[in-house]
Design a protein around this motif. Sequence first.
Motif, PDB file in Angstrom:
ATOM      1  N   GLY A 259       0.798  -1.198  -0.032  1.00 41.70           N
ATOM      2  CA  GLY A 259      -0.008   0.023   0.283  1.00 41.70           C
ATOM      3  C   GLY A 259       0.781   1.328   0.167  1.00 41.70           C
ATOM      4  O   GLY A 259       1.994   1.177   0.003  1.00 41.70           O
ATOM      5  N   ALA A 260       0.116   2.445   0.214  1.00 46.35           N
ATOM      6  CA  ALA A 260       0.873   3.605   0.218  1.00 46.35           C
ATOM      7  C   ALA A 260       0.670   4.233   1.494  1.00 46.35           C
ATOM      8  O   ALA A 260      -0.368   4.434   2.149  1.00 46.35           O
ATOM      9  N   ILE A 261       1.831   5.061   1.720  1.00 47.51           N
ATOM     10  CA  ILE A 261       1.562   5.704   3.017  1.00 47.51           C
ATOM     11  C   ILE A 261       0.480   6.697   3.151  1.00 47.51           C
ATOM     12  O   ILE A 261       0.414   7.470   2.111  1.00 47.51           O
ATOM     13  N   GLY A 262      -0.240   7.031   4.221  1.00 45.58           N
ATOM     14  CA  GLY A 262      -1.106   7.986   4.124  1.00 45.58           C
ATOM     15  C   GLY A 262      -2.428   7.740   3.348  1.00 45.58           C
ATOM     16  O   GLY A 262      -3.451   8.404   3.382  1.00 45.58           O
ATOM     17  N   VAL A 263      -2.574   6.676   2.867  1.00 44.39           N
ATOM     18  CA  VAL A 263      -3.472   6.014   1.915  1.00 44.39           C
ATOM     19  C   VAL A 263      -4.119   4.775   2.449  1.00 44.39           C
ATOM     20  O   VAL A 263      -5.284   4.408   2.841  1.00 44.39           O
ATOM     21  N   ASN A 264      -3.283   3.859   2.580  1.00 47.33           N
ATOM     22  CA  ASN A 264      -3.409   2.313   2.936  1.00 47.33           C
ATOM     23  C   ASN A 264      -2.678   1.931   4.444  1.00 47.33           C
ATOM     24  O   ASN A 264      -2.986   1.080   5.371  1.00 47.33           O
ATOM     25  N   LEU A 265      -1.599   2.759   4.593  1.00 46.05           N
ATOM     26  CA  LEU A 265      -0.737   2.764   5.655  1.00 46.05           C
ATOM     27  C   LEU A 265      -0.437   4.060   6.225  1.00 46.05           C
ATOM     28  O   LEU A 265      -0.612   5.104   5.869  1.00 46.05           O
ATOM     29  N   ASP A 266       0.088   4.096   7.486  1.00 46.98           N
ATOM     30  CA  ASP A 266       0.449   5.126   8.203  1.00 46.98           C
ATOM     31  C   ASP A 266       1.166   6.166   7.670  1.00 46.98           C
ATOM     32  O   ASP A 266       2.218   5.708   7.158  1.00 46.98           O
ATOM     33  N   GLY A 267       0.670   7.508   7.564  1.00 48.89           N
ATOM     34  CA  GLY A 267       1.423   8.426   6.945  1.00 48.89           C
ATOM     35  C   GLY A 267       2.313   9.479   7.548  1.00 48.89           C
ATOM     36  O   GLY A 267       2.624   9.277   8.616  1.00 48.89           O
ATOM     37  N   ALA A 268       2.589  10.620   6.839  1.00 47.06           N
ATOM     38  CA  ALA A 268       3.538  11.457   7.411  1.00 47.06           C
ATOM     39  C   ALA A 268       2.995  12.771   8.337  1.00 47.06           C
ATOM     40  O   ALA A 268       3.750  13.637   8.842  1.00 47.06           O
ATOM     41  N   PHE A 269       1.810  12.736   8.657  1.00 46.71           N
ATOM     42  CA  PHE A 269       1.266  13.687   9.771  1.00 46.71           C
ATOM     43  C   PHE A 269       1.319  13.045  10.927  1.00 46.71           C
ATOM     44  O   PHE A 269       0.615  12.924  11.813  1.00 46.71           O
ATOM     45  N   ALA A 270       2.796  12.925  11.457  1.00 42.82           N
ATOM     46  CA  ALA A 270       2.963  12.418  12.649  1.00 42.82           C
ATOM     47  C   ALA A 270       4.557  12.732  12.864  1.00 42.82           C
ATOM     48  O   ALA A 270       5.223  12.977  11.999  1.00 42.82           O
ATOM     49  N   ASP A 271       5.121  12.596  14.109  1.00 37.33           N
ATOM     50  CA  ASP A 271       6.331  12.799  14.559  1.00 37.33           C
ATOM     51  C   ASP A 271       7.443  11.698  13.559  1.00 37.33           C
ATOM     52  O   ASP A 271       8.533  12.274  13.348  1.00 37.33           O
ATOM     53  N   TYR A 272       7.036  10.857  13.523  1.00 38.45           N
ATOM     54  CA  TYR A 272       7.873   9.730  12.695  1.00 38.45           C
ATOM     55  C   TYR A 272       7.004   8.944  11.715  1.00 38.45           C
ATOM     56  O   TYR A 272       5.536   8.582  11.976  1.00 38.45           O
ATOM     57  N   VAL A 273       7.732   8.534  10.572  1.00 38.12           N
ATOM     58  CA  VAL A 273       6.744   7.692   9.553  1.00 38.12           C
ATOM     59  C   VAL A 273       7.796   6.596   9.007  1.00 38.12           C
ATOM     60  O   VAL A 273       9.013   7.096   8.824  1.00 38.12           O
ATOM     61  N   ARG A 274       7.307   5.478   8.865  1.00 37.22           N
ATOM     62  CA  ARG A 274       7.711   4.259   8.377  1.00 37.22           C
ATOM     63  C   ARG A 274       7.674   4.400   6.831  1.00 37.22           C
ATOM     64  O   ARG A 274       6.431   4.232   6.379  1.00 37.22           O
ATOM     65  N   ILE A 275       9.035   4.283   5.925  1.00 36.68           N
ATOM     66  CA  ILE A 275       8.885   4.288   4.612  1.00 36.68           C
ATOM     67  C   ILE A 275       9.584   3.053   4.207  1.00 36.68           C
ATOM     68  O   ILE A 275      10.295   2.450   4.785  1.00 36.68           O
ATOM     69  N   ASP A 276       9.551   2.839   2.873  1.00 37.20           N
ATOM     70  CA  ASP A 276      10.387   2.015   2.219  1.00 37.20           C
ATOM     71  C   ASP A 276      11.588   2.592   1.370  1.00 37.20           C
ATOM     72  O   ASP A 276      11.379   3.552   0.755  1.00 37.20           O
ATOM     73  N   SER A 277      12.874   2.052   1.881  1.00 37.02           N
ATOM     74  CA  SER A 277      13.899   2.714   1.029  1.00 37.02           C
ATOM     75  C   SER A 277      14.016   2.807  -0.403  1.00 37.02           C
ATOM     76  O   SER A 277      14.634   3.727  -0.889  1.00 37.02           O
ATOM     77  N   ARG A 278      13.346   1.952  -0.952  1.00 38.45           N
ATOM     78  CA  ARG A 278      13.501   1.695  -2.365  1.00 38.45           C
ATOM     79  C   ARG A 278      12.728   2.480  -3.189  1.00 38.45           C
ATOM     80  O   ARG A 278      12.987   2.672  -4.368  1.00 38.45           O
ATOM     81  N   THR A 279      11.775   3.154  -2.500  1.00 38.26           N
ATOM     82  CA  THR A 279      10.887   4.300  -3.290  1.00 38.26           C
ATOM     83  C   THR A 279      11.241   5.681  -2.600  1.00 38.26           C
ATOM     84  O   THR A 279      10.671   6.747  -3.214  1.00 38.26           O
ATOM     85  N   ALA A 280      12.275   5.716  -1.660  1.00 43.25           N
ATOM     86  CA  ALA A 280      12.654   6.988  -1.166  1.00 43.25           C
ATOM     87  C   ALA A 280      13.760   7.791  -1.927  1.00 43.25           C
ATOM     88  O   ALA A 280      14.381   7.180  -2.898  1.00 43.25           O
ATOM     89  N   ALA A 281      13.883   9.051  -1.861  1.00 49.26           N
ATOM     90  CA  ALA A 281      14.912   9.784  -2.574  1.00 49.26           C
ATOM     91  C   ALA A 281      15.753  10.912  -1.479  1.00 49.26           C
ATOM     92  O   ALA A 281      15.120  11.364  -0.854  1.00 49.26           O
ATOM     93  N   LYS A 282      17.039  10.614  -1.752  1.00 50.69           N
ATOM     94  CA  LYS A 282      17.716  11.763  -0.991  1.00 50.69           C
ATOM     95  C   LYS A 282      17.728  13.319  -1.464  1.00 50.69           C
ATOM     96  O   LYS A 282      17.600  13.211  -2.692  1.00 50.69           O
ATOM     97  N   LEU A 283      17.557  14.080  -0.701  1.00 50.96           N
ATOM     98  CA  LEU A 283      17.541  15.540  -1.234  1.00 50.96           C
ATOM     99  C   LEU A 283      18.763  16.236  -1.540  1.00 50.96           C
ATOM    100  O   LEU A 283      19.825  15.908  -0.753  1.00 50.96           O
ATOM    101  N   PRO A 284      18.856  16.942  -2.587  1.00 55.98           N
ATOM    102  CA  PRO A 284      20.074  17.609  -2.836  1.00 55.98           C
ATOM    103  C   PRO A 284      20.046  18.673  -1.875  1.00 55.98           C
ATOM    104  O   PRO A 284      19.226  19.036  -1.097  1.00 55.98           O
ATOM    105  N   ASP A 285      21.452  19.267  -1.712  1.00 54.56           N
ATOM    106  CA  ASP A 285      21.771  20.162  -0.418  1.00 54.56           C
ATOM    107  C   ASP A 285      20.948  21.417  -0.780  1.00 54.56           C
ATOM    108  O   ASP A 285      20.541  21.845   0.449  1.00 54.56           O
ATOM    109  N   SER A 286      20.396  21.666  -1.699  1.00 52.70           N
ATOM    110  CA  SER A 286      19.816  23.072  -1.912  1.00 52.70           C
ATOM    111  C   SER A 286      18.264  23.030  -1.901  1.00 52.70           C
ATOM    112  O   SER A 286      17.732  24.046  -1.789  1.00 52.70           O
ATOM    113  N   VAL A 287      17.867  21.683  -1.611  1.00 51.59           N
ATOM    114  CA  VAL A 287      16.183  21.525  -1.775  1.00 51.59           C
ATOM    115  C   VAL A 287      15.832  21.349  -0.222  1.00 51.59           C
ATOM    116  O   VAL A 287      16.375  20.425   0.681  1.00 51.59           O
TER     117      VAL A 287
END
Length: 366
Positions: free
Chosen positions: A121-149
């Motif tokens: 599922g998707a966080i915030g849709v079928n799974l617990d999402g980001a309106f929280a102090d912590y959120v559990r995500i899948d590393s394979r769909t995450a992205a590192k932020l460039p320094d300036s973003v």
Amino acid sequence: MGIESVPEKMLACQVVEYNAPYKIHQVPTPRDLGPYDMLVKTAVASLCHTDGMVSAGVFKTKLPCTASHEGSGTIAAVGSSVTDFKEGDRVMCGLLRNQCGICADCLGPENYSQYCAHNDGAIGVNLDGAFADYVRIDSRTAAKLPDSVSFETAAPLACAGCTVWRGVLQADLKAKEWLAIVGSGGGLGHLGIQFAKALGLQVIGIDARDEGLQLSRTAGADVVIDARRGNEAVVAEVHKVTNGAGADATVNVSDAKSAAATACAVTKLHGVMVQIAQPDEVSIPFVELIFRDIRVHGSMICSPAEARRMLAVVAEHHISVKTNAFDGLHEIPKLVELAHGGKMQGKGIVVVDEGQRGVRKGEGRV
């Protein structure tokens, strides 16, 4: 920080009943991580149109469920098989978790992987999402932020940005060609304008709100047209700047009943209309499909590789997100009220952790 240092309880904003206000309360922190999971200390989370659909029960979400699928923050802990990220990295949260890896979409072109139907599922849709102090995500769909973003920019990009970025890519245009965007002055639309300009396209923004027209201009649209003038007038204005041909392709991000028809009407013969908006029904006159050969192409979020390219473009071209910021999870009801009022420009965000504001690479706070 490590999982052992993560508190057992956290504040979260949850859907606990369909068609009812959110409940903001203490819940257990997700401390059990799968091999590819990461626990992110949320810095900023964003409100999306889909959040309203979740609250209305459209996806039959199992309740309670923590809201928001648009988040950014700092990694607090990683699973045993995570190799591309480490604690302290700044990330944009991916939506999907645990795709199967064996279906045709997972094994086919990378930019189809997000269509895997056999995921958790998707966080915030079928799974617990980001309106929280912590959120559990899948590393394979995450992205590192460039320094300036910044985190404030990254959170809305997790869905709104990823969605309209793929829409612009699906238009498959070359530099100097014309892209029309229907709903150009909304959260997705104003990003679509900037993405298209970064790729060298000429952009026609079409919107039906004063706020949306102004934001379309600010975002850099070459031509801005008020849809309230009526379909014939809109088409005439598009033809005026495209030598009578129409836009080479059009992206529709408006839920308005007539939006898809307008998007097809302003598109040139044999052109592509990319449908991103999700009304209950998409209504298009048969003449557009049969006699003008408009090819309608649906599109949702982009793939992980496309998302990482998007962030690189955001950094290189200094793309900005028009945001309406609220401080702390307890302010979410005010954000929802603003969003439902129809006067909001851009995206509504919540700064969940003020301490992470302004943090850049190498300075992650968890």
